[in-house]
Design a protein around this motif. Structure first.
Motif, PDB file in Angstrom:
ATOM      1  N   LEU A   1      -0.039  10.544   3.751  1.00 42.18           N
ATOM      2  CA  LEU A   1      -1.026  10.588   4.819  1.00 42.18           C
ATOM      3  C   LEU A   1      -1.602   9.207   5.114  1.00 42.18           C
ATOM      4  O   LEU A   1      -2.025   8.935   6.240  1.00 42.18           O
ATOM      5  CB  LEU A   1      -2.152  11.562   4.448  1.00 42.18           C
ATOM      6  CG  LEU A   1      -1.701  13.014   4.242  1.00 42.18           C
ATOM      7  CD1 LEU A   1      -2.882  13.876   3.803  1.00 42.18           C
ATOM      8  CD2 LEU A   1      -1.090  13.577   5.513  1.00 42.18           C
ATOM      9  N   PHE A   2      -1.616   8.332   4.118  1.00 42.28           N
ATOM     10  CA  PHE A   2      -2.026   6.951   4.371  1.00 42.28           C
ATOM     11  C   PHE A   2      -0.898   6.153   5.032  1.00 42.28           C
ATOM     12  O   PHE A   2      -1.132   5.332   5.917  1.00 42.28           O
ATOM     13  CB  PHE A   2      -2.443   6.269   3.065  1.00 42.28           C
ATOM     14  CG  PHE A   2      -3.791   6.672   2.570  1.00 42.28           C
ATOM     15  CD1 PHE A   2      -4.942   6.161   3.158  1.00 42.28           C
ATOM     16  CD2 PHE A   2      -3.929   7.560   1.524  1.00 42.28           C
ATOM     17  CE1 PHE A   2      -6.204   6.519   2.706  1.00 42.28           C
ATOM     18  CE2 PHE A   2      -5.177   7.935   1.063  1.00 42.28           C
ATOM     19  CZ  PHE A   2      -6.321   7.417   1.657  1.00 42.28           C
ATOM     20  N   THR A   3       0.322   6.404   4.581  1.00 41.38           N
ATOM     21  CA  THR A   3       1.460   5.633   5.103  1.00 41.38           C
ATOM     22  C   THR A   3       1.664   5.870   6.591  1.00 41.38           C
ATOM     23  O   THR A   3       1.860   4.915   7.362  1.00 41.38           O
ATOM     24  CB  THR A   3       2.741   6.010   4.335  1.00 41.38           C
ATOM     25  OG1 THR A   3       2.551   5.748   2.941  1.00 41.38           O
ATOM     26  CG2 THR A   3       3.920   5.198   4.843  1.00 41.38           C
ATOM     27  N   VAL A   4       1.640   7.127   7.022  1.00 38.49           N
ATOM     28  CA  VAL A   4       1.859   7.408   8.446  1.00 38.49           C
ATOM     29  C   VAL A   4       0.718   6.874   9.291  1.00 38.49           C
ATOM     30  O   VAL A   4       0.860   6.738  10.519  1.00 38.49           O
ATOM     31  CB  VAL A   4       2.044   8.917   8.692  1.00 38.49           C
ATOM     32  CG1 VAL A   4       3.270   9.431   7.966  1.00 38.49           C
ATOM     33  CG2 VAL A   4       0.805   9.708   8.248  1.00 38.49           C
TER      34      VAL A   4
ATOM     35  N   PHE B   1       0.811  -1.206   0.000  1.00 32.08           N
ATOM     36  CA  PHE B   1       0.000   0.000   0.000  1.00 32.08           C
ATOM     37  C   PHE B   1       0.849   1.263   0.000  1.00 32.08           C
ATOM     38  O   PHE B   1       0.470   2.270  -0.595  1.00 32.08           O
ATOM     39  CB  PHE B   1      -0.926   0.011   1.218  1.00 32.08           C
ATOM     40  CG  PHE B   1      -1.991   1.063   1.137  1.00 32.08           C
ATOM     41  CD1 PHE B   1      -3.156   0.818   0.432  1.00 32.08           C
ATOM     42  CD2 PHE B   1      -1.826   2.303   1.738  1.00 32.08           C
ATOM     43  CE1 PHE B   1      -4.139   1.791   0.342  1.00 32.08           C
ATOM     44  CE2 PHE B   1      -2.801   3.275   1.640  1.00 32.08           C
ATOM     45  CZ  PHE B   1      -3.961   3.008   0.948  1.00 32.08           C
ATOM     46  N   ALA B   2       1.988   1.236   0.666  1.00 34.85           N
ATOM     47  CA  ALA B   2       2.800   2.442   0.789  1.00 34.85           C
ATOM     48  C   ALA B   2       3.693   2.680  -0.423  1.00 34.85           C
ATOM     49  O   ALA B   2       4.040   3.826  -0.714  1.00 34.85           O
ATOM     50  CB  ALA B   2       3.664   2.374   2.052  1.00 34.85           C
TER      51      ALA B   2
ATOM     52  N   SER C   1       5.935   5.526  12.187  1.00 38.60           N
ATOM     53  CA  SER C   1       5.207   6.208  11.110  1.00 38.60           C
ATOM     54  C   SER C   1       6.108   7.219  10.402  1.00 38.60           C
ATOM     55  O   SER C   1       6.070   7.339   9.168  1.00 38.60           O
ATOM     56  CB  SER C   1       3.975   6.915  11.676  1.00 38.60           C
ATOM     57  OG  SER C   1       3.053   5.983  12.198  1.00 38.60           O
ATOM     58  N   PHE C   2       6.918   7.930  11.179  1.00 33.08           N
ATOM     59  CA  PHE C   2       7.819   8.926  10.606  1.00 33.08           C
ATOM     60  C   PHE C   2       8.831   8.261   9.667  1.00 33.08           C
ATOM     61  O   PHE C   2       9.053   8.732   8.543  1.00 33.08           O
ATOM     62  CB  PHE C   2       8.543   9.661  11.733  1.00 33.08           C
ATOM     63  CG  PHE C   2       9.567  10.651  11.264  1.00 33.08           C
ATOM     64  CD1 PHE C   2       9.192  11.891  10.791  1.00 33.08           C
ATOM     65  CD2 PHE C   2      10.913  10.330  11.282  1.00 33.08           C
ATOM     66  CE1 PHE C   2      10.135  12.805  10.349  1.00 33.08           C
ATOM     67  CE2 PHE C   2      11.865  11.231  10.850  1.00 33.08           C
ATOM     68  CZ  PHE C   2      11.473  12.471  10.383  1.00 33.08           C
ATOM     69  N   ILE C   3       9.435   7.155  10.104  1.00 30.44           N
ATOM     70  CA  ILE C   3      10.436   6.467   9.274  1.00 30.44           C
ATOM     71  C   ILE C   3       9.794   5.912   8.008  1.00 30.44           C
ATOM     72  O   ILE C   3      10.335   6.055   6.893  1.00 30.44           O
ATOM     73  CB  ILE C   3      11.112   5.350  10.081  1.00 30.44           C
ATOM     74  CG1 ILE C   3      11.912   5.953  11.242  1.00 30.44           C
ATOM     75  CG2 ILE C   3      12.032   4.512   9.187  1.00 30.44           C
ATOM     76  CD1 ILE C   3      12.491   4.923  12.191  1.00 30.44           C
ATOM     77  N   LEU C   4       8.619   5.281   8.145  1.00 30.63           N
ATOM     78  CA  LEU C   4       7.937   4.757   6.957  1.00 30.63           C
ATOM     79  C   LEU C   4       7.568   5.884   6.000  1.00 30.63           C
ATOM     80  O   LEU C   4       7.683   5.736   4.776  1.00 30.63           O
ATOM     81  CB  LEU C   4       6.679   4.004   7.387  1.00 30.63           C
ATOM     82  CG  LEU C   4       6.873   2.657   8.086  1.00 30.63           C
ATOM     83  CD1 LEU C   4       5.526   2.092   8.535  1.00 30.63           C
ATOM     84  CD2 LEU C   4       7.577   1.659   7.172  1.00 30.63           C
ATOM     85  N   GLY C   5       7.146   7.015   6.549  1.00 29.37           N
ATOM     86  CA  GLY C   5       6.790   8.149   5.698  1.00 29.37           C
ATOM     87  C   GLY C   5       7.982   8.693   4.936  1.00 29.37           C
ATOM     88  O   GLY C   5       7.871   9.028   3.750  1.00 29.37           O
ATOM     89  N   ILE C   6       9.128   8.776   5.599  1.00 28.88           N
ATOM     90  CA  ILE C   6      10.346   9.262   4.928  1.00 28.88           C
ATOM     91  C   ILE C   6      10.717   8.340   3.773  1.00 28.88           C
ATOM     92  O   ILE C   6      10.986   8.790   2.645  1.00 28.88           O
ATOM     93  CB  ILE C   6      11.518   9.339   5.932  1.00 28.88           C
ATOM     94  CG1 ILE C   6      11.291  10.459   6.949  1.00 28.88           C
ATOM     95  CG2 ILE C   6      12.842   9.547   5.198  1.00 28.88           C
ATOM     96  CD1 ILE C   6      11.438  11.841   6.389  1.00 28.88           C
TER      97      ILE C   6
END
Length: 389
Positions: A209-212, A24-25, A249-254
């Motif tokens: 916004l979905f990933t975090v 998804f991400a 969430s921050f690491i996945l978003g980056i």
């Protein structure tokens, strides 16, 4: 601090093993960008087709000949001028032998040099005309506006009592061949993304916004299934658990946003500029997106509610930020939309695309970080519908 990093590392390992997060991400947004690229094609360069113009102007009409000559001087568009009798112009356009017809009336120059005005140029567009005709029409209109300025200058000179021969000289100086409109190829101004660049930036902000939100979903799910209660029974501060989820969430978003920008720029042939400046924007928008996680975590009782809230927030902010189409708003509404982190992220990428560096990103970065501060403050004020974290 050691507990925070230990919990974060353990949660990251779970997310990496969870294929749905990766799909998804990363996979879904990349697939969407690929489809958009196939749909829109290359948006970086616009190929202009050659245009044939059927035109008529009296041979001794100086300004009429200048008007037609301007079209032939364009360097960015291949224009062929076919001078024919006025009666044949419409026929050529109707048959498709010309894409544009221009008939300059008799006495065109006299109407300007004497200040009388009133001359009307007959312009006929062919069927299926595109942006090339719009360019030619704009050039014609701009040139006629210059001639009008000459007529106005002559009228002003007449009011000052100048001699008739001087009035003609003034009008020709203001609207003559030396000041006619020309066009040269240039680049878009800074802070202006191309169509492809805007799509990449908007889609990256939307899926961020979905990933975090994966941190929220896991936190709510653990609270729902009792795992969170067991974690609280351990000798650690309750805030460490929430901070670990936020850090994940921050690491996945980056990672996700960086991948989307990199691959999207390759799909749409976009250069976002300085890597350092882009990195600052990515970190800022991820901080802003992650801050929303804390509000959703307090408002949602179940994972389903968290998923619905996250989707609503993502689509509202994503669409308002131009994820699917650019939104131009002015006044109060425009100022409100400017506070959207996705819009600020897109605006920041426009600055870097135009050659801006970190020092030029003050407004977008402050907007995104300010959004994060407000969200964190609101998360402490809204009621916790699940259980106090």
């Amino acid at each position: 601090m050691r507990q925070l990093w230990t919990m974060t590392a353990a949660d990251l390992r779970l997310r990496v093993r969870d294929k749905s997060v990766f799909i998804f991400a990363i996979v879904v947004p990349l697939g969407l960008m690929f489809v958009l690229n196939l749909t829109f094609g290359s948006t970086q360069n616009l190929e202009l087709e050659p245009v044939t113009v059927a035109a008529h102007a009296e041979p001794d009409d100086q300004l009429g000949q200048v008007l037609l000559g301007v079209l032939d001087q364009l360097e960015v568009l291949d224009v062929t001028i076919e001078e024919v009798p006025a009666a044949d112009v419409h026929d050529l356009v109707d048959r498709g032998d010309a894409q544009l017809g221009v008939v300059v009336p008799a006495g065109f120059s006299d109407s300007f040099t004497t200040g009388a005005g009133g001359a009307v140029v007959d312009i006929t567009e062919g069927e299926g005309s595109g942006i090339e005709i719009d360019i030619l029409y704009a050039v014609l209109q701009g040139t006629i506006d210059q001639f009008t300025a000459g007529a106005q200058a002559a009228a002003a000179g007449a009011q000052l009592g100048l001699a008739p021969d001087q009035l003609g000289q003034i009008a020709q100086q203001a609207a003559g061949p030396g000041t006619t409109l020309t066009m040269t190829q240039g680049e878009a101004s800074s802070e202006q993304l191309s169509v492809g660049g805007a799509l990449v930036a908007g889609q990256a902000g939307l899926f961020l916004l979905f990933t975090v939100g994966f941190g929220v979903l896991s936190l709510v799910a653990e609270r729902e299934f009792g795992t969170l209660a067991r974690l609280r029974s351990m000798p650690m501060r309750a805030g460490t658990i929430v901070a670990a989820k936020g850090l994940v969430s921050f690491i996945l978003g980056i990672v996700a946003t960086s991948v989307l920008l990199t691959v999207g720029s390759l799909f749409f042939d976009v250069d976002f500029g300085s890597p350092l400046a882009v990195a600052v924007l990515v970190v800022s928008v991820v901080v802003a997106g992650t801050s929303l996680m804390f509000i959703v975590a307090r408002l949602a009782k179940t994972a389903e509610q968290a998923n619905i809230l996250q989707s609503i927030i993502a689509f509202v902010l994503g669409m308002a930020g131009g994820a699917f189409f650019p939104i131009a708003a002015t006044g109060t509404v425009g100022h409100v939309l400017d506070l959207n982190p996705v819009a600020a992220f897109t605006r920041g990428l426009g600055i870097t695309t135009g050659g801006g560096g970190v020092a030029d990103l003050g407004v977008p970065v402050v907007t995104m970080l300010g959004f994060a501060v407000v969200c964190l403050a609101v998360s402490r004020l809204v009621p916790d519908r699940g259980r106090n974290l």
